[in-house]
Scaffold this active site. Sequence first.
Site, PDB file in Angstrom:
ATOM      1  N   GLU A  89     -13.791   6.331 -13.870  1.00 60.48           N
ATOM      2  CA  GLU A  89     -14.559   7.794 -14.091  1.00 60.48           C
ATOM      3  C   GLU A  89     -15.893   7.511 -13.309  1.00 60.48           C
ATOM      4  OE1 GLU A  89     -15.096   9.200 -17.883  1.00 60.48           O
ATOM      5  OE2 GLU A  89     -16.495  10.812 -16.954  1.00 60.48           O
ATOM      6  N   LYS A 266     -17.994  10.080 -27.014  1.00 62.41           N
ATOM      7  CA  LYS A 266     -17.164   9.733 -25.662  1.00 62.41           C
ATOM      8  C   LYS A 266     -17.979   9.382 -24.731  1.00 62.41           C
ATOM      9  CE  LYS A 266     -14.726  10.813 -21.956  1.00 62.41           C
ATOM     10  NZ  LYS A 266     -15.305  10.639 -20.405  1.00 62.41           N
ATOM     11  N   ASP A 282      -9.874  -5.360 -26.445  1.00 60.08           N
ATOM     12  CA  ASP A 282      -8.999  -4.460 -26.835  1.00 60.08           C
ATOM     13  C   ASP A 282      -9.730  -3.290 -27.079  1.00 60.08           C
ATOM     14  OD1 ASP A 282      -7.350  -2.361 -28.473  1.00 60.08           O
ATOM     15  OD2 ASP A 282      -6.473  -4.069 -29.548  1.00 60.08           O
ATOM     16  N   HIS A 380     -23.219  14.200 -11.179  1.00 62.45           N
ATOM     17  CA  HIS A 380     -21.748  13.895 -11.050  1.00 62.45           C
ATOM     18  C   HIS A 380     -21.275  14.495  -9.843  1.00 62.45           C
ATOM     19  CE1 HIS A 380     -19.728  13.056 -14.918  1.00 62.45           C
ATOM     20  NE2 HIS A 380     -20.756  13.017 -15.382  1.00 62.45           N
TER      21      HIS A 380
HETATM   22  P1  NAD Z   1      -5.537 -15.041 -31.001  1.00 55.90           P
HETATM   23  O1  NAD Z   1      -4.882 -15.339 -32.211  1.00 55.90           O
HETATM   24  O2  NAD Z   1      -5.002 -14.963 -29.654  1.00 55.90           O
HETATM   25  O3  NAD Z   1      -6.848 -16.266 -31.300  1.00 55.90           O
HETATM   26  C1  NAD Z   1      -7.617 -16.285 -32.108  1.00 55.90           C
HETATM   27  C2  NAD Z   1      -7.369 -17.948 -32.473  1.00 55.90           C
HETATM   28  O4  NAD Z   1      -7.946 -18.772 -31.552  1.00 55.90           O
HETATM   29  C3  NAD Z   1      -8.262 -18.246 -33.753  1.00 55.90           C
HETATM   30  O5  NAD Z   1      -7.158 -17.858 -34.878  1.00 55.90           O
HETATM   31  C4  NAD Z   1      -8.449 -19.521 -33.695  1.00 55.90           C
HETATM   32  O6  NAD Z   1      -7.401 -20.229 -34.145  1.00 55.90           O
HETATM   33  C5  NAD Z   1      -8.390 -19.874 -32.297  1.00 55.90           C
HETATM   34  N1  NAD Z   1      -9.491 -20.225 -31.623  1.00 55.90           N
HETATM   35  C6  NAD Z   1      -9.901 -21.200 -30.707  1.00 55.90           C
HETATM   36  N2  NAD Z   1     -11.168 -21.434 -30.285  1.00 55.90           N
HETATM   37  C7  NAD Z   1     -12.041 -20.173 -31.114  1.00 55.90           C
HETATM   38  C8  NAD Z   1     -13.222 -19.679 -31.434  1.00 55.90           C
HETATM   39  N3  NAD Z   1     -14.336 -20.237 -30.645  1.00 55.90           N
HETATM   40  N4  NAD Z   1     -13.394 -18.706 -32.305  1.00 55.90           N
HETATM   41  C9  NAD Z   1     -12.530 -18.185 -32.872  1.00 55.90           C
HETATM   42  N5  NAD Z   1     -11.219 -18.726 -32.817  1.00 55.90           N
HETATM   43  C10 NAD Z   1     -10.878 -19.464 -31.944  1.00 55.90           C
HETATM   44  O7  NAD Z   1      -6.495 -13.588 -31.173  1.00 55.90           O
HETATM   45  P2  NAD Z   1      -6.898 -12.804 -32.126  1.00 55.90           P
HETATM   46  O8  NAD Z   1      -8.626 -12.705 -31.878  1.00 55.90           O
HETATM   47  O9  NAD Z   1      -6.910 -13.125 -33.394  1.00 55.90           O
HETATM   48  O10 NAD Z   1      -6.305 -11.499 -31.910  1.00 55.90           O
HETATM   49  C11 NAD Z   1      -6.966 -10.578 -30.907  1.00 55.90           C
HETATM   50  C12 NAD Z   1      -5.384  -9.650 -30.351  1.00 55.90           C
HETATM   51  O11 NAD Z   1      -4.802  -9.254 -31.322  1.00 55.90           O
HETATM   52  C13 NAD Z   1      -5.942  -8.625 -29.209  1.00 55.90           C
HETATM   53  O12 NAD Z   1      -5.088  -8.978 -28.000  1.00 55.90           O
HETATM   54  C14 NAD Z   1      -5.686  -7.345 -29.969  1.00 55.90           C
HETATM   55  O13 NAD Z   1      -5.277  -6.518 -28.795  1.00 55.90           O
HETATM   56  C15 NAD Z   1      -4.566  -7.712 -30.779  1.00 55.90           C
HETATM   57  N6  NAD Z   1      -4.222  -6.982 -31.901  1.00 55.90           N
HETATM   58  C16 NAD Z   1      -4.853  -6.109 -32.424  1.00 55.90           C
HETATM   59  C17 NAD Z   1      -4.669  -5.096 -33.445  1.00 55.90           C
HETATM   60  C18 NAD Z   1      -5.391  -4.057 -33.899  1.00 55.90           C
HETATM   61  O14 NAD Z   1      -6.642  -3.997 -33.394  1.00 55.90           O
HETATM   62  N7  NAD Z   1      -5.252  -3.240 -34.879  1.00 55.90           N
HETATM   63  C19 NAD Z   1      -3.509  -5.448 -34.159  1.00 55.90           C
HETATM   64  C20 NAD Z   1      -2.754  -6.545 -33.811  1.00 55.90           C
HETATM   65  C21 NAD Z   1      -2.960  -7.382 -32.614  1.00 55.90           C
END
Ligand code: NAD
Length: 427
Positions: A89, A266, A282, A380
């Site tokens: 945008e 928005k 996300d 704009h």
């Molecule tokens: P992930 O599971 O890929 O990574 C997180 C893991 O990384 C942690 O559980 C930990 O074991 C490890 N880790 C390593 N270094 C870390 C640090 N410094 N801090 C924290 N953890 C560390 O990712 P996530 O963040 O659990 O999930 C994010 C993804 O889930 C996004 O892609 C999102 O789009 C997706 N998602 C979103 C939804 C929703 O928003 N409703 C639902 C399902 C999945």
Amino acid sequence: MNIAAGSNRSSRIAGFHKLSPRDRLDLVAAFAGLDDAQVAHLANMGNLDPVLADKLIENVIGTMNIPVGVATNMKIDGEDVLVPMATEESSVVAAVCNAAKQVYETGFLTSVSGNLMIAQVQAVEVADPAGARIRILEKRDEIKAACDACDPVLVSLGGGFRDLEVRLLDTPSGTMVVTHLIVDTRDAMGANAVNTMAEKLAPSIAAWSGGRVYLRILSNLADRRLARARAVWKAADIGGEAVRDGIVSAYEFAAADPYRAATHNKGIMNGISAVVLATGNDTRAVEAGAHAYAARSGRYTSLTTYEVDKDGNLSASIELPLAVGLIGGATKVHPTARACLAILGVTTAERLARIIAAVGLAQNFSALKALATTGIQKGHMALHAQNIAMMAGAVGEEIDRVARLLVERASVRMDVAQKVLEEVRGS
Ligand code: NAD
């Protein structure tokens, strides 16, 4: 390869997911009748490795390039920051730069409420919901141990289970017992981390409640992961008291009216989602959280506030859930996201959330200032005119020339652009 699927235009393509991106593209091209230029364009994956793209999502045939711009003039908690923003945008990046310039001296001050995510476990058909609630709360230590055992890495980094809540929800099919697991996910957005914990605990919750467990998933209303930013724009720096009062009035309109608040928020998300996307986070999770938070009182309202402070200046603030991470999802694997995080120089998810909140406030200030003064279209138009020029067929240097003429003639319209393009080409 066999492209018979195209001849009968069936969308039932067995094994489509097993094909390479290029073979899928050929099938899609045959189905849709794409010309060679369109196929060649989609086959060019730009700066995203096709192998990585094919791993990030399913059924990949191409990539979608979105420009990454950089917002300048941002000073956040005393530190100058260049903020990458991915958006299609026009005017969004310019708006942030302008707002930040007008408050550069003092900049933005930010804070967060923590890194806590909530996972929900839904139990139904519970005979004694009030009793079940207490029984689950009694298991706090056991629940903490089970959650932490799911993610030793997170625990080793100082994260893990923090708290437990059990809520009773009255629904048409009876009272549901909803357990909230509250987890510090440190530098991860945390969806996968907390979903794993919720799934692990589900059988125990079913046993303790005596009911049946259905959903086990995080809440995007991450109201224990709020980011806040504030700034004071001096009345003299923004065009005087009339402009200041116009901005306050614009805010009060949004605060009072959901129709206006939707557009007001928005605009805020124009800035926020652009940084969220640039950093591989996300956008939908952040947007869902923001809008749910804006409706937390039961009436949808503004995510920002504007007041006149004791010195007659414009005191502005924003508060919203910002579940973003530096690890997980695309943040760590998408090379553009990694480079954008390097530009920001952030080492914690908390700092990223603070910066994003400040961008949302800057974006909103610019929009309100424009609306309260010249109207949004003036700013704009220059960029919009370029889009219109391109749509009319202008290429290369023609784009700027046509756009300039459209703005000069105060007629940024497709039909006019086509005539102007003919003039330019004939001159
Ligand atoms: P992930 O599971 O890929 O990574 C997180 C893991 O990384 C942690 O559980 C930990 O074991 C490890 N880790 C390593 N270094 C870390 C640090 N410094 N801090 C924290 N953890 C560390 O990712 P996530 O963040 O659990 O999930 C994010 C993804 O889930 C996004 O892609 C999102 O789009 C997706 N998602 C979103 C939804 C929703 O928003 N409703 C639902 C399902 C999945």
